[in-house]
Design an enzyme around this catalytic site. Structure first.
Site, PDB file in Angstrom:
ATOM      1  N   ALA A 130      83.931  10.643  88.645  1.00  0.00           N
ATOM      2  CA  ALA A 130      84.135  11.286  87.340  1.00  0.00           C
ATOM      3  C   ALA A 130      85.549  11.821  87.193  1.00  0.00           C
ATOM      4  CB  ALA A 130      83.128  12.433  87.180  1.00  0.00           C
ATOM      5  N   ARG A 149      90.990   4.794  77.124  1.00  0.00           N
ATOM      6  CA  ARG A 149      90.546   4.052  75.946  1.00  0.00           C
ATOM      7  C   ARG A 149      89.936   4.949  74.873  1.00  0.00           C
ATOM      8  NH1 ARG A 149      87.437  -0.216  79.734  1.00  0.00           N
ATOM      9  NH2 ARG A 149      87.763   1.499  81.216  1.00  0.00           N
ATOM     10  N   ASP A 191      80.572   7.873  83.704  1.00  0.00           N
ATOM     11  CA  ASP A 191      80.657   7.480  82.290  1.00  0.00           C
ATOM     12  C   ASP A 191      79.527   6.536  81.876  1.00  0.00           C
ATOM     13  OD1 ASP A 191      81.458   5.201  83.643  1.00  0.00           O
ATOM     14  OD2 ASP A 191      83.164   4.781  82.327  1.00  0.00           O
ATOM     15  N   GLY A 207      83.148  -6.225  85.489  1.00  0.00           N
ATOM     16  CA  GLY A 207      83.370  -7.054  86.658  1.00  0.00           C
ATOM     17  C   GLY A 207      82.212  -8.039  86.797  1.00  0.00           C
ATOM     18  N   ASN A 224      60.394  45.767  51.907  1.00  0.00           N
ATOM     19  CA  ASN A 224      61.004  44.928  50.885  1.00  0.00           C
ATOM     20  C   ASN A 224      62.488  45.238  50.810  1.00  0.00           C
ATOM     21  OD1 ASN A 224      60.504  43.087  48.382  1.00  0.00           O
ATOM     22  ND2 ASN A 224      61.916  44.696  47.748  1.00  0.00           N
ATOM     23  N   ASN A 252      77.619  47.546  58.808  1.00  0.00           N
ATOM     24  CA  ASN A 252      77.411  47.804  60.245  1.00  0.00           C
ATOM     25  C   ASN A 252      78.710  48.012  61.008  1.00  0.00           C
ATOM     26  OD1 ASN A 252      78.028  45.087  59.736  1.00  0.00           O
ATOM     27  ND2 ASN A 252      77.117  44.428  61.667  1.00  0.00           N
ATOM     28  N   SER A 294      67.453  46.897  44.785  1.00  0.00           N
ATOM     29  CA  SER A 294      68.533  45.900  44.789  1.00  0.00           C
ATOM     30  C   SER A 294      69.895  46.548  44.900  1.00  0.00           C
ATOM     31  CB  SER A 294      68.478  45.088  43.495  1.00  0.00           C
ATOM     32  OG  SER A 294      67.288  44.332  43.473  1.00  0.00           O
ATOM     33  N   ALA A 332      67.833  51.417  43.348  1.00  0.00           N
ATOM     34  CA  ALA A 332      68.749  50.292  43.218  1.00  0.00           C
ATOM     35  C   ALA A 332      70.179  50.799  43.089  1.00  0.00           C
ATOM     36  CB  ALA A 332      68.370  49.463  41.997  1.00  0.00           C
ATOM     37  N   ARG A 390      73.920  57.155  43.736  1.00  0.00           N
ATOM     38  CA  ARG A 390      74.778  56.460  42.776  1.00  0.00           C
ATOM     39  C   ARG A 390      75.201  57.460  41.711  1.00  0.00           C
ATOM     40  NH1 ARG A 390      69.369  53.461  40.921  1.00  0.00           N
ATOM     41  NH2 ARG A 390      68.693  54.929  39.335  1.00  0.00           N
TER      42      ARG A 390
HETATM   43  C1  UD1 Z   1      84.243  -0.386  86.644  1.00  0.00           C
HETATM   44  C2  UD1 Z   1      84.219  -1.533  87.670  1.00  0.00           C
HETATM   45  C3  UD1 Z   1      83.663  -2.790  86.990  1.00  0.00           C
HETATM   46  C4  UD1 Z   1      82.296  -2.498  86.403  1.00  0.00           C
HETATM   47  C5  UD1 Z   1      82.341  -1.302  85.470  1.00  0.00           C
HETATM   48  C6  UD1 Z   1      80.944  -0.908  85.062  1.00  0.00           C
HETATM   49  C7  UD1 Z   1      86.128  -1.087  89.148  1.00  0.00           C
HETATM   50  C8  UD1 Z   1      87.489  -1.496  89.541  1.00  0.00           C
HETATM   51  N1  UD1 Z   1      85.561  -1.767  88.148  1.00  0.00           N
HETATM   52  O1  UD1 Z   1      85.152  -0.736  85.629  1.00  0.00           O
HETATM   53  O2  UD1 Z   1      83.553  -3.849  87.933  1.00  0.00           O
HETATM   54  O3  UD1 Z   1      81.825  -3.647  85.712  1.00  0.00           O
HETATM   55  O4  UD1 Z   1      82.927  -0.170  86.146  1.00  0.00           O
HETATM   56  O5  UD1 Z   1      80.939   0.145  84.138  1.00  0.00           O
HETATM   57  O6  UD1 Z   1      85.576  -0.186  89.756  1.00  0.00           O
HETATM   58  N2  UD1 Z   1      87.192   6.994  88.273  1.00  0.00           N
HETATM   59  C9  UD1 Z   1      87.534   7.941  89.214  1.00  0.00           C
HETATM   60  N3  UD1 Z   1      88.758   7.904  89.808  1.00  0.00           N
HETATM   61  C10 UD1 Z   1      89.668   6.923  89.533  1.00  0.00           C
HETATM   62  C11 UD1 Z   1      89.317   5.940  88.569  1.00  0.00           C
HETATM   63  C12 UD1 Z   1      88.074   5.985  87.976  1.00  0.00           C
HETATM   64  O7  UD1 Z   1      86.739   8.844  89.506  1.00  0.00           O
HETATM   65  O8  UD1 Z   1      90.750   6.951  90.113  1.00  0.00           O
HETATM   66  C13 UD1 Z   1      85.875   7.060  87.622  1.00  0.00           C
HETATM   67  C14 UD1 Z   1      85.944   7.118  86.109  1.00  0.00           C
HETATM   68  O9  UD1 Z   1      86.017   8.454  85.654  1.00  0.00           O
HETATM   69  C15 UD1 Z   1      84.646   6.441  85.686  1.00  0.00           C
HETATM   70  C16 UD1 Z   1      84.329   5.510  86.849  1.00  0.00           C
HETATM   71  O10 UD1 Z   1      85.152   5.904  87.920  1.00  0.00           O
HETATM   72  O11 UD1 Z   1      83.607   7.393  85.544  1.00  0.00           O
HETATM   73  C17 UD1 Z   1      84.603   4.047  86.523  1.00  0.00           C
HETATM   74  O12 UD1 Z   1      85.983   3.906  86.166  1.00  0.00           O
HETATM   75  P1  UD1 Z   1      86.423   3.052  84.893  1.00  0.00           P
HETATM   76  O13 UD1 Z   1      87.900   3.134  84.773  1.00  0.00           O
HETATM   77  O14 UD1 Z   1      85.611   3.400  83.721  1.00  0.00           O
HETATM   78  O15 UD1 Z   1      86.035   1.577  85.401  1.00  0.00           O
HETATM   79  P2  UD1 Z   1      85.680   0.316  84.515  1.00  0.00           P
HETATM   80  O16 UD1 Z   1      86.925  -0.240  83.941  1.00  0.00           O
HETATM   81  O17 UD1 Z   1      84.604   0.632  83.566  1.00  0.00           O
HETATM   82 CA    CA Z   2      83.637   2.556  82.836  1.00  0.00          CA
END
Ligand code: UD1
Ligand code: CA
Length: 491
Positions: A34, A40, A128, A165, A405, A414, A433, A451, A468
């Site tokens: 993460a 993107r 993600d 991939g 009422n 307040n 009122s 009122a 009043r």
């Molecule tokens: C990756 C896979 C791809 C697969 C796809 C599925 C690789 C190279 N490719 O691509 O084969 O089909 O997921 O969803 O792994 N992250 C880190 N540290 C880093 C880079 C990334 O923690 O240095 C985390 C990102 O926050 C993300 C996850 O790894 O949660 C995947 O990285 P992302 O860049 O989304 O890989 P994809 O291009 O989706």
């Molecule tokens: Ca991804």
């Protein structure tokens, strides 16, 4: 020759392993990647904190993981905006591993080596990809252990595999995988493969870290790809397999705003379908936004364009009319919420009637059978049973008894610019009122307020308070005024 040798030596090893597994179960961890920025999304907010179904992407993944293992065996690998991700996820009880520079998914696992050292196997999830279920995670683990693999990847057949991939199998009938090839490096025939790498894996920890140093950055992104571990481990003679999920929908990732919208729609539709199955009527469900943790009892009706958010709980036989936005509220049975109400962190008793256009701010407690009407704002207050505040009113920091009422235009004053003060109104009071009640002030049981009064002193039980200016009459004043005007315009 080699093959038969392996076979002979395998059987007793298997038996020993089974005995060992029974007495000494393997220690499993889950690592969630993460740390990425989410380029993107073109966002200031880190990718894994973008929300679908009312919760951050990462929280969905953590919740699924924490239903497979205890949160203490779950590691979130964080990096980009690490502190905000940590703060947002602290409540889940998982561990955090810092990847200070984001040099790819392979690098994410490199930095987690120390944390994972006391485990035998690690399940790797993507922060993600929020639709993954505990059942699928468990299946992946079982398959991995049964296959005695060094690496098991979860694959899926997608109609549109673009961007993912691709899995290169040894042959079409074998579970064994040769390599994973990323979209950008794939040849035209490889791009035609519909079996994709989901980004979820299981690894034998020892094998992973014995060979992870062989990853290189020789690729279009100059990153360490975790996907390359398939080829690396195979070259080292290790077993790499794929388990194809029958639920390809679970692998979808939120890399773009359009993908986030698709995932959000999927979660919202699943939620309203579940509620309808459970006996709730929802008109035009596609227009309603209902968070995952919301509960609604049977025979409640939700009209179009309603948002029910957070931990909202709604009883049976209620009607929530259009354009109401309700967050973290507890609503009893048979409550009617007319159109356009905005409510947060409040409680509403059975049979109450709200709206149209009531604004319940945090800490409002509306009693059974009470009425709160149009353009009434409440905050940190209690309105007793069957009490009514029907029109154009502000009630803040107040305790109001039952059968009271509150006339149109009543205001609790307040705030003195520095402090907030309480207004106490006992049972059976009648507030006329346009009264202003300057707090702190108490109106005793059964009292009346005339009122237009400005009430600055306590009113005794059963008394009448009029605060009043006395009305005065000037006979003929208007006629005289008109006569003067005519005289000046003639001259
Ligand atoms: C990756 C896979 C791809 C697969 C796809 C599925 C690789 C190279 N490719 O691509 O084969 O089909 O997921 O969803 O792994 N992250 C880190 N540290 C880093 C880079 C990334 O923690 O240095 C985390 C990102 O926050 C993300 C996850 O790894 O949660 C995947 O990285 P992302 O860049 O989304 O890989 P994809 O291009 O989706
Ligand atoms: Ca991804």
């Amino acid at each position: 020759m080699k093959k038969s040798k392996a076979k002979v030596s395998r059987k007793p090893a298997k038996k020993n392993a089974e005995v060992a597994a029974r007495t000494n179960p393997p220690r499993i961890a889950i690592a969630i990647m993460a740390a990425g920025k989410g380029t993107r999304l073109k966002s200031q907010i880190p990718k894994v904190l973008h929300e679908v179904g009312g919760k951050p992407l990462l929280e969905h993944v953590i919740r699924a993981a924490a239903r497979v293992l205890s949160a203490t065996d779950v590691y979130a690998i964080i990096g980009h905006e690490a502190e905000s991700v940590r703060a947002a996820m602290q409540h889940t009880g998982v561990n955090f591993v810092l990847q200070p520079e984001q040099r790819g998914t392979g690098h994410a696992l490199m930095v987690a080596g120390e944390a994972l050292a006391r485990h035998d196997h690690v399940i790797v999830l993507s922060g993600d990809a929020p639709l993954i279920t505990p059942e699928t995670i468990s299946h992946l683990l079982e398959f991995h252990l049964a296959q005695r693999a060094a690496m098991t990847l979860l694959s899926a057949d997608l109609d549109n595999p673009t961007g993912y991939g691709r899995v290169l199998r040894k042959n079409s009938r074998s579970a064994e995988v040769q390599a994973i090839v990323e979209e950008k490096s794939a040849s035209p025939p490889q791009r035609k493969i519909h079996e994709i790498n989901s980004g979820f894996y299981a690894f034998a920890v020892k094998d992973l870290y014995a060979h992870i140093g062989r990853l290189s950055t020789d690729n279009p992104h100059s990153e360490y790809y975790l996907t390359d571990m398939a080829a690396v481990l195979r070259r080292a003679g290790k077993r790499v397999v794929a388990w194809k999920t029958p639920n390809p929908g679970e692998v979808l990732g939120g890399n773009t705003r359009a993908e986030l919208a698709d995932i959000d729609h999927f979660l919202r539709m699943a939620k309203v379908d579940q509620l309808m199955t459970d006996g709730v009527t929802i008109f035009y469900p596609a227009t309603c936004v209902i968070d995952a943790d919301v509960s609604i009892a049977t025979d409640t009706v939700v009209e179009p364009y309603v948002q029910l958010l957070g931990n909202t709980r709604i009883g049976t036989g209620c009607r929530v009319r259009s354009y109401s936005v309700i967050r973290d509220c507890e609503i009893g049975d048979n409550v009617t919420i007319r159109p356009g109400c905005v409510m947060e962190d409040s409680r509403v008793g059975a049979g109450a009637l709200l709206g149209p256009y009531s604004h319940l701010r945090p800490g409002s407690d509306i009693g059974e059978g009470a009425h709160v009407g149009n353009f009434v704002e409440t905050k940190k207050m209690k309105l007793g049973k069957r009490s009514k505040a029907n029109h154009l009113t502000y009630l803040g920091d107040a305790e109001i008894g039952s059968g009271v009422n509150i006339g149109a235009g009543t205001i609790t004053c307040n705030y003195d610019g520095l402090h907030k003060h309480m207004t106490l109104i006992d049972d059976g009071v009648f507030v006329g009122s346009d009264a202003t009640l300057v707090a702190p002030v108490r109106v005793g049981k059964g009292a009346y307020i005339g009122a237009g009064s400005c009430i600055t002193d306590d009113v005794p039980e059963d008394g009448l308070a009029i605060g009043r200016a006395r009305q005065i009459i000037k006979e003929g004043w208007a006629r005289q005024k008109r006569a003067e005007k005519t005289a000046t315009s003639r001259s």
